[in-house]
Design an enzyme around this catalytic site. Sequence first.
Site, PDB file in Angstrom:
ATOM      1  N   TYR A  35      13.664  40.348 -14.204  1.00  0.00           N
ATOM      2  CA  TYR A  35      13.329  39.740 -15.464  1.00  0.00           C
ATOM      3  C   TYR A  35      14.051  40.220 -16.654  1.00  0.00           C
ATOM      4  O   TYR A  35      14.507  39.705 -17.462  1.00  0.00           O
ATOM      5  CB  TYR A  35      11.947  39.597 -15.500  1.00  0.00           C
ATOM      6  N   GLU A  39     -16.253   1.836  -0.025  1.00  0.00           N
ATOM      7  CA  GLU A  39     -16.311   2.266  -1.554  1.00  0.00           C
ATOM      8  C   GLU A  39     -15.541   1.296  -2.275  1.00  0.00           C
ATOM      9  O   GLU A  39     -14.388   0.906  -1.701  1.00  0.00           O
ATOM     10  CB  GLU A  39     -15.887   3.807  -1.714  1.00  0.00           C
ATOM     11  N   LYS A  69     -12.225   0.439  -4.182  1.00  0.00           N
ATOM     12  CA  LYS A  69     -11.017   1.059  -4.600  1.00  0.00           C
ATOM     13  C   LYS A  69     -10.677   0.970  -6.049  1.00  0.00           C
ATOM     14  O   LYS A  69     -10.268   0.060  -6.694  1.00  0.00           O
ATOM     15  CB  LYS A  69      -9.867   0.630  -3.588  1.00  0.00           C
ATOM     16  N   ASP A 123      -8.894   1.568  -9.364  1.00  0.00           N
ATOM     17  CA  ASP A 123      -7.472   1.265  -9.868  1.00  0.00           C
ATOM     18  C   ASP A 123      -7.201   2.244 -11.012  1.00  0.00           C
ATOM     19  O   ASP A 123      -7.062   1.860 -12.188  1.00  0.00           O
ATOM     20  CB  ASP A 123      -7.214  -0.180 -10.241  1.00  0.00           C
ATOM     21  N   TYR A 164     -15.140  10.527  -5.271  1.00  0.00           N
ATOM     22  CA  TYR A 164     -15.386  10.285  -3.903  1.00  0.00           C
ATOM     23  C   TYR A 164     -14.903  11.222  -2.754  1.00  0.00           C
ATOM     24  O   TYR A 164     -15.064  10.725  -1.743  1.00  0.00           O
ATOM     25  CB  TYR A 164     -14.623   8.930  -3.691  1.00  0.00           C
ATOM     26  N   CYS A 190      30.195  -9.123  -0.425  1.00  0.00           N
ATOM     27  CA  CYS A 190      29.563  -8.208  -1.057  1.00  0.00           C
ATOM     28  C   CYS A 190      30.018  -8.528  -2.685  1.00  0.00           C
ATOM     29  O   CYS A 190      31.055  -8.210  -2.962  1.00  0.00           O
ATOM     30  CB  CYS A 190      29.838  -6.663  -0.927  1.00  0.00           C
ATOM     31  N   CYS A 231      31.487  -4.908  -4.416  1.00  0.00           N
ATOM     32  CA  CYS A 231      32.977  -4.172  -4.005  1.00  0.00           C
ATOM     33  C   CYS A 231      33.701  -5.234  -3.252  1.00  0.00           C
ATOM     34  O   CYS A 231      34.932  -5.052  -3.060  1.00  0.00           O
ATOM     35  CB  CYS A 231      32.703  -3.140  -2.988  1.00  0.00           C
ATOM     36  N   CYS A 247      26.657  -5.241   3.712  1.00  0.00           N
ATOM     37  CA  CYS A 247      28.191  -5.095   3.015  1.00  0.00           C
ATOM     38  C   CYS A 247      28.903  -4.037   4.161  1.00  0.00           C
ATOM     39  O   CYS A 247      28.068  -3.263   4.501  1.00  0.00           O
ATOM     40  CB  CYS A 247      28.080  -4.665   1.717  1.00  0.00           C
ATOM     41  N   CYS A 277      32.027   1.117  -1.407  1.00  0.00           N
ATOM     42  CA  CYS A 277      31.001  -0.033  -1.918  1.00  0.00           C
ATOM     43  C   CYS A 277      30.055   1.123  -3.334  1.00  0.00           C
ATOM     44  O   CYS A 277      29.559   1.873  -2.702  1.00  0.00           O
ATOM     45  CB  CYS A 277      30.298  -0.438  -1.345  1.00  0.00           C
TER      46      CYS A 277
HETATM   47  S1  IVH Z   1     -10.011   8.453  -0.741  1.00  0.00           S
HETATM   48  C1  IVH Z   1      -8.179  10.897   2.158  1.00  0.00           C
HETATM   49  N1  IVH Z   1     -11.570   6.572  -2.191  1.00  0.00           N
HETATM   50  O1  IVH Z   1      -6.482   5.167  -3.847  1.00  0.00           O
HETATM   51  C2  IVH Z   1      -8.743  10.282   0.864  1.00  0.00           C
HETATM   52  N2  IVH Z   1      -9.258   6.948  -2.765  1.00  0.00           N
HETATM   53  O2  IVH Z   1      -4.230   4.545  -1.891  1.00  0.00           O
HETATM   54  C3  IVH Z   1      -7.826   9.585  -0.024  1.00  0.00           C
HETATM   55  N3  IVH Z   1      -8.646   5.690  -4.767  1.00  0.00           N
HETATM   56  O3  IVH Z   1      -4.561   8.465  -4.040  1.00  0.00           O
HETATM   57  C4  IVH Z   1      -8.529   8.982  -1.041  1.00  0.00           C
HETATM   58  N4  IVH Z   1     -10.581   4.835  -4.928  1.00  0.00           N
HETATM   59  O4  IVH Z   1      -6.056   7.534  -6.167  1.00  0.00           O
HETATM   60  C5  IVH Z   1     -10.442   7.322  -1.892  1.00  0.00           C
HETATM   61  N5  IVH Z   1     -13.035   5.186  -3.275  1.00  0.00           N
HETATM   62  C6  IVH Z   1     -11.848   5.729  -3.161  1.00  0.00           C
HETATM   63  C7  IVH Z   1     -10.784   5.482  -4.004  1.00  0.00           C
HETATM   64  C8  IVH Z   1      -9.666   5.879  -3.710  1.00  0.00           C
HETATM   65  C9  IVH Z   1      -9.333   4.771  -5.406  1.00  0.00           C
HETATM   66  C10 IVH Z   1      -7.186   5.776  -4.829  1.00  0.00           C
HETATM   67  C11 IVH Z   1      -6.749   6.976  -4.971  1.00  0.00           C
HETATM   68  C12 IVH Z   1      -5.932   7.512  -3.636  1.00  0.00           C
HETATM   69  C13 IVH Z   1      -5.192   6.230  -3.541  1.00  0.00           C
HETATM   70  C14 IVH Z   1      -4.708   5.695  -2.372  1.00  0.00           C
END
Ligand code: IVH
Length: 696
Positions: free
Chosen positions: A49, A129, A131, A133, A240, A422, A425, A440, A446
Amino acid sequence: MTAPETSKPVEAMSRDEADFELRVLAAQIEKHDKLYHQKDTPEVSDADYDALRRRNEALEEAFPDLIRPNSPSKRVGAAPSAGFSKVRHKKPMLSLSNAFSDEDVTDFVARIRRFLSLGEDAPVALVAEPKIDGLSASLRYENGTFVQGATRGDGTEGEDITRNLQTIGDIPKTLPADAPAVFEVRGEVFMGKAEFRALNQRQEEAGKKIFANPRNAAAGSLRQLDPNITAERTLHFFAYSWGEVSEMPADSQTGFLEKLKEWGFIINPMTKLCDGSTSALEAYRSIGEARAGLDYDIDGVVYKVDRLDWQDRLGMVSRAPRWAIAHKFPAEQAETVLEGIDIQVGRTGALTPVARLTPITVGGVVVSNATLHNEDEIQRKGVRIGDTVVIQRAGDVIPQVVRVIEEKRPADAVPYDFPDHCPVCGSEAVRPEGEAIRRCTGGLICAAQAVERLKHFVSRDAFDIEGLGAKQVEAFYEDGLIAQPGDIFRLKDRAEEISTREGWGEKSLTNLLAAIEDRRNIGLDRFIYALGIRQIGQATAKLLAANYGTLPALTSAMLEASDPESEAYASLINIDQIGHSVATDLVAFFHEDHNRAVLEDLENELEIETFVRAVADDSPVAGKTVVFTGTLTTVSRGEAKAKAESLGAKVAGSVSKKTDFVIVGADAGSKARKAEELGLTILSEEEWLTLIGANV
Ligand code: IVH
């Protein structure tokens, strides 16, 4: 590259050379500063370094007008953080496989039963659970204190966003005394819909960027270098899951969630324990009904096997657990006009028709293109240019054209003729019998294919070169800076040219060159995946790396395998999960002279690491080839195979001289006989379990 002991004497350097080396030195020193000060993981000795810093000083002394405003000589110790530092996840952050129908969910449960050798009607308790977003984050607590928070990143390595996460009220900063000494909690960071609208209003008033949806707003807020900005935006966190834990506080998913609640985390209130797929599907419907009234976006329901001992046994495939699945809500749809059809040419020459649409908002995102998949699909749907079409968008997938609304067809709507050449190309585009895709035949001549291959090469799961995204690859290719992968590693010789391009400041260029240097060492599995061979995804690339170990070994085996009668071909096919179709594409790739030239070129530029399996050294079956045959009684074939692989064994589909162990279950047939004929080591299921230490 600029190892001080081999560098040119300062007196012999031209101004340009000195300028370039100073840039590289600045990037290297900044990197080592960060590793040392922010991550406590130095990669070079103090002496090395110091040598870098001395070289920097000597060059600056000889060329004082080249002293950079951000010169390392003007800084002491840690660089002002230019971004977030990286965090390696002790346990990978997985993704989920998807289910789109009720049947996918019952199949999921059936697969679990088979894997665990349970009866056909055995109860499998599932937790449902919502999911969320948002963005997943991992929170690390040591001795009850929140010490580090990270993004998911690529699942293996994320970014350190501790200070931003500290501003989130839902995240406890300390845990009670009964929490484990090391405890990583995982969950979703998200922004409420009301907050999202208010934020966009504030942004608009201030003339700042408007976010397309709450998820993007949450991401933008979390990735602020100034945590004060994060703090101004209210974010939430549902917990979770878990990462590294010194002691697991529960033996079920529900028990784990209970503990989290007790320790101050927020668990989604719609979480429900179900006794099987029927009640899980009921939960899906009731969560679906509640969806519109929630203040946050959800895009499906996640089902998880409740028993943690079963989760352990089920393990994962590729990057998703076998014990969980995401059941997505149906895609959102909208009507718009199809203004035209463009043809995109992909990495492997596939011609894909893309509908150009009058832009329309679907589920909060503006859509102006949608895929039409292939020429049959255009026929089947009877799509004409000028038609009003229904399009849909689900999650991150590319929007699709669902159907034509014939009543709205204008008189001048034009049927579409799929090209047989194509569009990029001009080479002939052919469609082999029985295949849906027209390709192609231009190969390397290409431009579209070459560019797509380069984009794939630098993409996240391949070489993952920061600063070299799709846009830059296109521009560099167009201007002749890169034509094939090896050229990327010679970009440093064109630094001068790049620096005169628009959008390339000194800093971004230095960062790019440093990012490229960083990737000269690459794992064999990533390397194989990066080549973009047809049908070779990450999982297959890993299998190949594990079976052949080094690139020369792989190359010579593939060349020998071009004779389908050869032993090399037999061994290739014998790798579990590699069939004739994949083998044909592989052999064809290595057979092409121009592909081998690309490989040779890359071998000169790179250090391709020999593939090392991540297994305990003391595994008695590491590196051994095993074949399972007949019916096993204690575990399913799938579980036995997964276990063997996790211990470093290669599982083959058929018996050959190279097989080390043949594990014979009940009613074994021809494979057992062949093993006897060849004088191989034959083990009963019992003996196998003893060998791997599972029979205690
Ligand atoms: S479990 C192994 N639980 O979905 C466990 N994921 O498509 C992996 N997510 O990257 C995740 N709600 O960001 C889990 N109740 C829930 C969730 C959840 C949202 C998201 C999470 C994960 C993505 C996978």
